[in-house]
Design a protein around this motif. Structure first.
Motif, PDB file in Angstrom:
ATOM      1  N   ASN A 128       1.592   6.452  -1.366  1.00 20.91           N
ATOM      2  CA  ASN A 128       1.511   5.299  -0.902  1.00 20.91           C
ATOM      3  C   ASN A 128       0.558   5.230   0.499  1.00 20.91           C
ATOM      4  N   THR A 129       0.687   6.348   1.128  1.00 26.14           N
ATOM      5  CA  THR A 129       0.002   6.339   2.358  1.00 26.14           C
ATOM      6  C   THR A 129      -1.378   6.380   2.332  1.00 26.14           C
ATOM      7  N   LYS A 186      -2.722   2.475   1.424  1.00 21.97           N
ATOM      8  CA  LYS A 186      -2.611   1.248   2.353  1.00 21.97           C
ATOM      9  C   LYS A 186      -3.996   0.529   2.732  1.00 21.97           C
ATOM     10  N   LYS A 187      -3.777  -0.492   3.110  1.00 24.03           N
ATOM     11  CA  LYS A 187      -5.011  -1.469   3.543  1.00 24.03           C
ATOM     12  C   LYS A 187      -5.205  -1.459   5.007  1.00 24.03           C
TER      13      LYS A 187
END
Length: 66
Positions: free
Chosen positions: A5-6, A9-10
């Motif tokens: 998920n890192t 990230k937006k």
């Protein structure tokens, strides 16, 4: 093998939309400011009382991509 998920990230947007409210009458409007700036206080015309009054930032509404 897995994407974490890192990596997905937006990035944070540079501007945010905030709700401004009149101290005198409660009239509200939206305003766009930079994310890193201090909370806003403006003197603007208030249509409820037909005079200029102080407006303070009440809350963040959403992020704006510019």
């Amino acid at each position: 093998m897995f994407i974490t998920n890192t990596l997905l990230k937006k990035a944070k947007s540079k501007h945010i939309m905030v709700l401004m409210e009149s101290v005198v009458s409660g009239h509200k409007f939206n305003y766009i400011r930079e994310r890193l700036a201090d909370k806003l206080e403006l003197i603007r015309f208030d249509p409820y009382i037909q005079q200029e009054s102080l407006y303070k930032e009440r809350k963040k509404i959403r992020s704006i991509k510019k």
